[in-house]
Design a protein around this motif. Structure first.
Motif, PDB file in Angstrom:
ATOM      1  N   ASP A 104       0.820  -1.214   0.000  1.00  0.00           N
ATOM      2  CA  ASP A 104       0.000   0.000   0.000  1.00  0.00           C
ATOM      3  C   ASP A 104       0.856   1.267   0.000  1.00  0.00           C
ATOM      4  O   ASP A 104       0.537   2.260   0.660  1.00  0.00           O
ATOM      5  N   GLY A 105       1.947   1.232  -0.750  1.00  0.00           N
ATOM      6  CA  GLY A 105       2.781   2.412  -0.897  1.00  0.00           C
ATOM      7  C   GLY A 105       3.824   2.601   0.172  1.00  0.00           C
ATOM      8  O   GLY A 105       4.602   3.556   0.103  1.00  0.00           O
ATOM      9  N   HIS A 124      -5.282  -4.903  -1.208  1.00  0.00           N
ATOM     10  CA  HIS A 124      -3.989  -4.257  -0.978  1.00  0.00           C
ATOM     11  C   HIS A 124      -3.241  -4.171  -2.298  1.00  0.00           C
ATOM     12  O   HIS A 124      -3.400  -5.012  -3.195  1.00  0.00           O
ATOM     13  N   ARG A 138      -2.443  -5.956  -7.437  1.00  0.00           N
ATOM     14  CA  ARG A 138      -3.525  -5.636  -6.512  1.00  0.00           C
ATOM     15  C   ARG A 138      -4.155  -6.953  -6.062  1.00  0.00           C
ATOM     16  O   ARG A 138      -4.646  -7.726  -6.885  1.00  0.00           O
ATOM     17  N   ARG A 269     -15.848   8.800  -6.664  1.00  0.00           N
ATOM     18  CA  ARG A 269     -14.410   8.606  -6.779  1.00  0.00           C
ATOM     19  C   ARG A 269     -14.128   7.593  -7.882  1.00  0.00           C
ATOM     20  O   ARG A 269     -14.605   6.462  -7.826  1.00  0.00           O
ATOM     21  N   ASP A 271     -12.795   4.622 -10.078  1.00  0.00           N
ATOM     22  CA  ASP A 271     -12.146   3.347  -9.767  1.00  0.00           C
ATOM     23  C   ASP A 271     -10.866   3.217 -10.589  1.00  0.00           C
ATOM     24  O   ASP A 271     -10.848   3.531 -11.786  1.00  0.00           O
ATOM     25  N   ARG A 346       0.684  11.559  -5.885  1.00  0.00           N
ATOM     26  CA  ARG A 346      -0.638  12.104  -5.557  1.00  0.00           C
ATOM     27  C   ARG A 346      -1.301  12.537  -6.860  1.00  0.00           C
ATOM     28  O   ARG A 346      -0.825  13.445  -7.541  1.00  0.00           O
ATOM     29  N   ILE A 354      -7.435  10.040  -6.352  1.00  0.00           N
ATOM     30  CA  ILE A 354      -7.598   8.617  -6.672  1.00  0.00           C
ATOM     31  C   ILE A 354      -6.464   7.836  -6.022  1.00  0.00           C
ATOM     32  O   ILE A 354      -5.446   8.400  -5.624  1.00  0.00           O
ATOM     33  N   SER A 355      -6.662   6.528  -5.913  1.00  0.00           N
ATOM     34  CA  SER A 355      -5.641   5.668  -5.299  1.00  0.00           C
ATOM     35  C   SER A 355      -4.596   5.311  -6.350  1.00  0.00           C
ATOM     36  O   SER A 355      -4.601   4.218  -6.919  1.00  0.00           O
ATOM     37  N   SER A 357      -0.727   4.764  -8.036  1.00  0.00           N
ATOM     38  CA  SER A 357       0.507   4.064  -7.686  1.00  0.00           C
ATOM     39  C   SER A 357       1.455   4.137  -8.870  1.00  0.00           C
ATOM     40  O   SER A 357       1.094   4.641  -9.938  1.00  0.00           O
TER      41      SER A 357
END
Length: 435
Positions: A104-105, A124, A138, A269, A271, A346, A354-355, A357
């Motif tokens: 998770d980063g 995760h 993921r 948000r 996906d 970010r 958003i999430s 990576s």
């Protein structure tokens, strides 16, 4: 001659069976789970936020009961032989290539060996990164479940071909649920043909020796040497035809069309779907929708020999031959006091975070104009008052126009210069530039 062929085949088969246990031969194994240098085995990262147990070998990984509501993640970090498609081995200074396991980063461990992580059940993002970002998965973990992943990367400067967005995933890197072997169907086909030819020659040699010992009429019809020669020729020709037929079939095989995605849910948000490894084919937007394929990657700059000497605590002095070889192979002369890790970027779309990576991401959006912002941060655990941090060029703004059914591709490369200090964990410099 038959005895020579049989003896050679026997030695080859024996070496293949015990190659992982012989110090010299084990270097020829495709996936090497042991560190390339002594004392470079896996260890917990000082910035880990989850319980981590690291060991060099499976027998050293002690059993531990799982807590309620948790799952177990096991990551094997190793390295591979130089890819067969490489034109030459590059002996220039390498970029830092020690694998770092992320959850998770956040970093969990670094080095070569086995990492066991106790992690809460649920979704995760697991990653293994070295000098660039490409290996992300993921996972949706179930309580009490144990998931094992295997990572393998090529050492040396030539390993960085697969950092490019158009590089195939077999080019020197592997991150999957099974140990890596040969990375492509063509490689597996060549291996199978070579083994079949060797097995055919060995069987013919054994047949010729048996005919001589039993004084069989076969020995009067054809000599053992002739039998082996013609057998090798026939099996080689048949193997070549198999390889040619396989190559032609691969060239004529039409790729399957990408699958159509389902319409996004009611959440405001967007996906994010990671398409490296788990979903290697970019899907098509659902009817009436469009999509953004966002490929964010970072790359650590190569350190000069002088910078490597400073990081190893040898400022003003030359590196010894062993240290120079380590720099060429993995980019670090000594075990660093601090291992730099790169925080996740970010990313916000129309002001909604958003999430994101460091990977390829596919995001389904409504047609129209969208504003995408990307920003980089410095790692808090590795930067301090004496660290020279430069994030002046670590932010971007993009305005994109999406049409119905279209997938817009947007790529960003973060070039990061992170030089560790030898005396403690704090970095000497951390410069990030987004282009």
């Amino acid at each position: 001659m038959a005895l020579i062929v049989l003896a050679t085949s026997t030695v080859y088969v024996t070496a293949m069976l015990v190659r992982t246990r012989i110090p010299v031969l084990r270097r020829l194994v495709t996936h090497k789970p042991f560190p390339p240098f002594r004392d470079w085995h896996v260890r917990p990262h000082p910035s880990a936020r989850v319980p981590v147990h690291a060991a060099a070998w499976p027998r050293q990984l002690l059993a531990a009961p799982a807590d309620p509501g948790t799952a177990t993640l096991v990551v094997h970090t190793g390295y591979s032989s130089y890819p067969s498609r490489a034109q030459r081995v590059d002996l220039q200074v390498s970029r830092p290539n020690v694998p770092v396991v992320y959850v998770d980063g956040y970093p969990a461990s670094w080095g070569w060996g086995i990492t066991r992580i106790a992690i809460a059940a649920g979704e995760h993002l697991v990653a293994v990164a070295g000098s660039h970002s490409r290996c992300y998965r993921r996972l949706d973990l179930v309580e009490g479940e144990t998931v094992t992943l295997y990572f393998s990367s090529v050492l040396g400067n030539g390993a960085h071909r697969f950092r490019e967005p158009d590089a195939d995933l077999y080019e020197g890197v592997w991150f999957g649920t099974s140990p890596p072997a040969k990375f492509t169907a063509a490689d597996r086909r060549v291996t199978a043909v070579v083994r079949a030819v060797l097995a055919c020659v060995a069987v013919l040699a054994l047949l010729g020796i048996t005919a001589e010992l039993l004084d069989s009429p076969l020995e009067d019809l054809v000599s053992t040497g002739t039998l082996i020669t013609y057998g090798a020729i026939v099996s080689g020709v048949c193997g070549g035809l198999v390889l040619v037929a396989g190559a032609v079939a691969d060239a004529l095989r039409s790729p399957a069309p990408p699958p159509a995605a389902d319409p996004p849910g009611p959440s405001t948000r967007p996906d994010v779907h990671v398409i490296d490894y788990d979903e290697p084919v970019t899907p098509r937007p659902a009817p009436g929708w469009s999509a953004l394929c966002l490929h964010l990657r970072y790359e650590l700059t190569a350190h000069t020999l002088e910078e490597s000497a400073t990081a190893a605590g040898r400022k003003g002095r030359r590196l010894n031959p062993l240290q120079r070889w380590r720099v060429i192979r993995i980019g670090e002369a000594e075990v660093p006091g601090g291992r730099p890790w790169i925080p996740p970027p970010r990313v916000a779309i129309d002001g909604v975070a958003i999430s994101a990576s460091w990977t390829r991401m596919w995001i389904q959006l409504a047609p129209g104009t969208h504003h995408v912002s990307i920003a980089l941060d410095a790692p808090q655990a590795e930067t301090g008052p004496t660290t020279h941090v430069d994030l002046a060029d670590a932010r971007q703004q993009h305005t994109i126009v999406l049409r119905t059914g279209e997938t817009h591709h947007l790529a960003g490369l973060a070039t990061i210069n992170a030089l560790p200090r030898s005396e403690h964990r704090e970095m000497a410099t951390y410069h990030a530039r987004l282009s």
